[in-house]
Design a protein around this motif. Sequence first.
Motif, PDB file in Angstrom:
ATOM      1  N   PRO A 136      -8.240  22.326   5.642  1.00 56.71           N
ATOM      2  CA  PRO A 136      -7.962  22.188   4.207  1.00 56.71           C
ATOM      3  C   PRO A 136      -7.311  20.873   3.825  1.00 56.71           C
ATOM      4  CG  PRO A 136      -6.384  23.674   5.224  1.00 56.71           C
ATOM      5  CD  PRO A 136      -7.418  23.380   6.263  1.00 56.71           C
ATOM      6  N   TRP A 137      -6.778  20.142   4.792  1.00 52.58           N
ATOM      7  CA  TRP A 137      -6.177  18.851   4.478  1.00 52.58           C
ATOM      8  C   TRP A 137      -7.211  17.743   4.678  1.00 52.58           C
ATOM      9  CZ3 TRP A 137      -4.606  22.037   8.450  1.00 52.58           C
ATOM     10  CH2 TRP A 137      -4.913  21.628   9.749  1.00 52.58           C
ATOM     11  N   THR A 138      -6.927  16.584   4.112  1.00 58.15           N
ATOM     12  CA  THR A 138      -7.819  15.432   4.241  1.00 58.15           C
ATOM     13  C   THR A 138      -7.155  14.382   5.116  1.00 58.15           C
ATOM     14  OG1 THR A 138      -8.739  15.819   2.031  1.00 58.15           O
ATOM     15  CG2 THR A 138      -9.065  13.633   2.987  1.00 58.15           C
ATOM     16  N   VAL A 139      -7.848  13.960   6.160  1.00 59.73           N
ATOM     17  CA  VAL A 139      -7.333  12.938   7.061  1.00 59.73           C
ATOM     18  C   VAL A 139      -7.817  11.574   6.572  1.00 59.73           C
ATOM     19  CG1 VAL A 139      -7.187  12.131   9.440  1.00 59.73           C
ATOM     20  CG2 VAL A 139      -7.388  14.580   8.962  1.00 59.73           C
ATOM     21  N   MET A 140      -6.873  10.647   6.454  1.00 57.04           N
ATOM     22  CA  MET A 140      -7.189   9.313   5.982  1.00 57.04           C
ATOM     23  C   MET A 140      -6.527   8.286   6.901  1.00 57.04           C
ATOM     24  SD  MET A 140      -6.855   9.745   1.824  1.00 57.04           S
ATOM     25  CE  MET A 140      -8.121   8.480   1.509  1.00 57.04           C
ATOM     26  N   ALA A 141      -6.862   7.023   6.676  1.00 58.45           N
ATOM     27  CA  ALA A 141      -6.216   5.922   7.392  1.00 58.45           C
ATOM     28  C   ALA A 141      -5.825   4.873   6.377  1.00 58.45           C
ATOM     29  CB  ALA A 141      -7.161   5.328   8.434  1.00 58.45           C
ATOM     30  N   ASP A 142      -4.656   4.259   6.577  1.00 55.84           N
ATOM     31  CA  ASP A 142      -4.219   3.201   5.667  1.00 55.84           C
ATOM     32  C   ASP A 142      -4.991   1.912   5.971  1.00 55.84           C
ATOM     33  OD1 ASP A 142      -2.981   1.802   7.792  1.00 55.84           O
ATOM     34  OD2 ASP A 142      -0.987   2.566   7.345  1.00 55.84           O
ATOM     35  N   PRO A 143      -4.767   0.820   5.235  1.00 57.64           N
ATOM     36  CA  PRO A 143      -5.556  -0.392   5.446  1.00 57.64           C
ATOM     37  C   PRO A 143      -5.464  -0.992   6.847  1.00 57.64           C
ATOM     38  CG  PRO A 143      -4.546  -0.462   3.287  1.00 57.64           C
ATOM     39  CD  PRO A 143      -3.969   0.728   3.982  1.00 57.64           C
ATOM     40  N   GLU A 144      -4.465  -0.615   7.649  1.00 57.80           N
ATOM     41  CA  GLU A 144      -4.383  -1.098   9.025  1.00 57.80           C
ATOM     42  C   GLU A 144      -4.788  -0.034  10.040  1.00 57.80           C
ATOM     43  OE1 GLU A 144      -1.290  -3.474  10.468  1.00 57.80           O
ATOM     44  OE2 GLU A 144      -1.297  -4.844   8.757  1.00 57.80           O
ATOM     45  N   GLY A 145      -5.340   1.077   9.541  1.00 58.73           N
ATOM     46  CA  GLY A 145      -5.873   2.105  10.432  1.00 58.73           C
ATOM     47  C   GLY A 145      -4.913   3.187  10.840  1.00 58.73           C
ATOM     48  N   ASN A 146      -3.711   3.202  10.289  1.00 62.93           N
ATOM     49  CA  ASN A 146      -2.740   4.245  10.624  1.00 62.93           C
ATOM     50  C   ASN A 146      -3.137   5.558   9.969  1.00 62.93           C
ATOM     51  OD1 ASN A 146      -0.736   2.544  12.072  1.00 62.93           O
ATOM     52  ND2 ASN A 146      -0.630   1.528  10.082  1.00 62.93           N
ATOM     53  N   GLU A 147      -3.309   6.601  10.773  1.00 68.82           N
ATOM     54  CA  GLU A 147      -3.749   7.881  10.257  1.00 68.82           C
ATOM     55  C   GLU A 147      -2.642   8.570   9.451  1.00 68.82           C
ATOM     56  OE1 GLU A 147      -5.670   6.764  14.087  1.00 68.82           O
ATOM     57  OE2 GLU A 147      -3.573   7.201  13.568  1.00 68.82           O
ATOM     58  N   PHE A 148      -3.049   9.298   8.427  1.00 70.48           N
ATOM     59  CA  PHE A 148      -2.142  10.175   7.691  1.00 70.48           C
ATOM     60  C   PHE A 148      -2.964  11.286   7.074  1.00 70.48           C
ATOM     61  CE2 PHE A 148      -3.480   7.022   4.587  1.00 70.48           C
ATOM     62  CZ  PHE A 148      -3.641   7.729   3.396  1.00 70.48           C
ATOM     63  N   VAL A 160      -6.484  11.720  -3.064  1.00 64.65           N
ATOM     64  CA  VAL A 160      -7.410  11.073  -2.135  1.00 64.65           C
ATOM     65  C   VAL A 160      -8.173   9.959  -2.839  1.00 64.65           C
ATOM     66  CG1 VAL A 160      -9.516  11.413  -0.785  1.00 64.65           C
ATOM     67  CG2 VAL A 160      -7.622  13.047  -0.592  1.00 64.65           C
ATOM     68  N   ALA A 161      -8.619  10.217  -4.069  1.00 61.60           N
ATOM     69  CA  ALA A 161      -9.339   9.191  -4.817  1.00 61.60           C
ATOM     70  C   ALA A 161      -8.431   8.005  -5.124  1.00 61.60           C
ATOM     71  CB  ALA A 161      -9.902   9.786  -6.106  1.00 61.60           C
ATOM     72  N   ARG A 162      -7.193   8.281  -5.489  1.00 61.24           N
ATOM     73  CA  ARG A 162      -6.255   7.195  -5.808  1.00 61.24           C
ATOM     74  C   ARG A 162      -5.955   6.359  -4.578  1.00 61.24           C
ATOM     75  NH1 ARG A 162      -0.731   6.433  -5.594  1.00 61.24           N
ATOM     76  NH2 ARG A 162      -0.362   8.559  -4.829  1.00 61.24           N
ATOM     77  N   LEU A 163      -5.743   7.012  -3.440  1.00 61.85           N
ATOM     78  CA  LEU A 163      -5.440   6.291  -2.210  1.00 61.85           C
ATOM     79  C   LEU A 163      -6.647   5.479  -1.731  1.00 61.85           C
ATOM     80  CD1 LEU A 163      -3.426   9.085  -0.384  1.00 61.85           C
ATOM     81  CD2 LEU A 163      -2.515   7.021  -1.437  1.00 61.85           C
ATOM     82  N   THR A 164      -7.833   6.020  -1.933  1.00 64.49           N
ATOM     83  CA  THR A 164      -9.038   5.269  -1.599  1.00 64.49           C
ATOM     84  C   THR A 164      -9.103   3.988  -2.427  1.00 64.49           C
ATOM     85  OG1 THR A 164     -10.215   7.302  -1.016  1.00 64.49           O
ATOM     86  CG2 THR A 164     -11.557   5.346  -1.485  1.00 64.49           C
ATOM     87  N   GLY A 165      -8.731   4.076  -3.691  1.00 65.66           N
ATOM     88  CA  GLY A 165      -8.704   2.907  -4.550  1.00 65.66           C
ATOM     89  C   GLY A 165      -7.675   1.883  -4.118  1.00 65.66           C
ATOM     90  N   LEU A 166      -6.630   2.347  -3.419  1.00 60.13           N
ATOM     91  CA  LEU A 166      -5.590   1.439  -2.924  1.00 60.13           C
ATOM     92  C   LEU A 166      -5.970   0.784  -1.601  1.00 60.13           C
ATOM     93  CD1 LEU A 166      -2.394   3.586  -3.640  1.00 60.13           C
ATOM     94  CD2 LEU A 166      -3.157   1.558  -4.900  1.00 60.13           C
ATOM     95  N   PHE A 181       0.828  -1.206   0.000  1.00 67.22           N
ATOM     96  CA  PHE A 181       0.000   0.000   0.000  1.00 67.22           C
ATOM     97  C   PHE A 181       0.858   1.249   0.000  1.00 67.22           C
ATOM     98  CE2 PHE A 181      -1.632   3.572   2.436  1.00 67.22           C
ATOM     99  CZ  PHE A 181      -2.761   3.894   1.709  1.00 67.22           C
ATOM    100  N   TRP A 182       1.814   1.328   0.941  1.00 65.84           N
ATOM    101  CA  TRP A 182       2.598   2.548   1.062  1.00 65.84           C
ATOM    102  C   TRP A 182       3.558   2.732  -0.104  1.00 65.84           C
ATOM    103  CZ3 TRP A 182       1.571   6.708   3.541  1.00 65.84           C
ATOM    104  CH2 TRP A 182       0.745   6.663   4.668  1.00 65.84           C
ATOM    105  N   ALA A 183       4.035   1.663  -0.689  1.00 60.26           N
ATOM    106  CA  ALA A 183       4.877   1.791  -1.873  1.00 60.26           C
ATOM    107  C   ALA A 183       4.080   2.429  -3.011  1.00 60.26           C
ATOM    108  CB  ALA A 183       5.415   0.425  -2.287  1.00 60.26           C
ATOM    109  N   ALA A 184       2.846   1.961  -3.189  1.00 60.50           N
ATOM    110  CA  ALA A 184       1.997   2.538  -4.233  1.00 60.50           C
ATOM    111  C   ALA A 184       1.616   3.973  -3.889  1.00 60.50           C
ATOM    112  CB  ALA A 184       0.748   1.677  -4.424  1.00 60.50           C
ATOM    113  N   ALA A 185       1.352   4.240  -2.612  1.00 61.45           N
ATOM    114  CA  ALA A 185       0.962   5.583  -2.192  1.00 61.45           C
ATOM    115  C   ALA A 185       2.076   6.591  -2.433  1.00 61.45           C
ATOM    116  CB  ALA A 185       0.577   5.576  -0.708  1.00 61.45           C
ATOM    117  N   LEU A 186       3.312   6.188  -2.163  1.00 65.30           N
ATOM    118  CA  LEU A 186       4.453   7.107  -2.264  1.00 65.30           C
ATOM    119  C   LEU A 186       5.160   7.033  -3.611  1.00 65.30           C
ATOM    120  CD1 LEU A 186       6.011   6.410   1.261  1.00 65.30           C
ATOM    121  CD2 LEU A 186       4.558   8.349   0.606  1.00 65.30           C
ATOM    122  N   GLY A 187       4.889   5.979  -4.394  1.00 67.26           N
ATOM    123  CA  GLY A 187       5.615   5.783  -5.644  1.00 67.26           C
ATOM    124  C   GLY A 187       7.026   5.296  -5.402  1.00 67.26           C
TER     125      GLY A 187
END
Length: 242
Positions: free
Chosen positions: A105-117, A86-92, A21-27
Motif C-alpha cells: 500500500p505504500w509507494t517506494v521512491m528515490a530522491d534525486p541522488e537515489g536515496n530510497e524512501f 507522490v505527484a508533488r515529489l515527482t515534480g521535485l 529537495f528534502w526541504a521542499a519534500a518535508l516543508g
Amino acid sequence: MATRLVQINMKARDDAALGRFWAAALGWEVSSEGPGVTNLEPAGFVYPDPVAVVVDIIVSPEPKTVKNRVHLDLATTSAAHQAETVARLTGLGATLADVGQGDVPWTVMADPEGNEFCVLDSMYEQTGPIASVVVDCADPREMARFWGEATDWTVHKVTDVSAVLRSAKGVGPYLQFLRSPDVKTGWNRVHLDVRPYPADDLEAEAARLRGLGATPVDLGQDITWKVLTDPEGNEFCLLTPG
C-alpha cells in the motif's frame, strides 16, 4: 544516562541541491553550519526536541552503489493525499523505485541522488511529515534490546519481523527496525545521530554503549563526537551532550 535520537545524517554528492529537495519534500527550512553541510528542520524548531528528528546532509564524493539500510517513511492522511504527495515529489525530482516490494500500500521512491524512501497511505499520530525512520536489520529483537537501552525511547512492539520505538514523550517519528535478508556492505550513507543529555558525560556514555554491544570506530580524525556501530554494524554518531 541515556541518549536521544536527534537527527539523521545523509551523505550527498551535492548537499545543497539535495537539501533543497528534502526541504521542499518535508516543508522544512534550510540552513548551513558550514561548507558541505546542509541542515533541515521545521520552522520555529528549537533543537533538540523529540517533536522532530532533523536531517543533516553532508557532502561526500563516495557514490551510492547499494540500497540504503536506513530510509525515511513519509506520512500522508489518506490514499488520495498519498497520490498527491507522490505527484508533488515527482515534480521535485523524485522517481518511483523498485526494491522488490511487490504489491504494497505504500509507494517506494528515490530522491534525486537515489536515496530510497517510502510514502505511506496513512498518517501516524502526531509524527509530522516523517512518519518513521526505518533501519534494515537481521534481528529486530536484538535491535530493540540495544536501541531500547541505548536511548530513552519506548519500545512499542517487538516481533521476529520488526521492532518499533518512539520517544517516551509520544511525539515525533517512530524508529522501526525491519527484518531484511540483505547483507550490509560498506558504510551506510544514511545513519542515526544520538545525543546525551546536557548533564551527561560523553566518555561515560560511550562506555555505557560499548557495554550494551556497540563497537567504537576510529576515523583517524580529531572530532568532538564518537563514531560507533550497533550490534549489526550500523554506524551511528554519539554527539556531544546538549
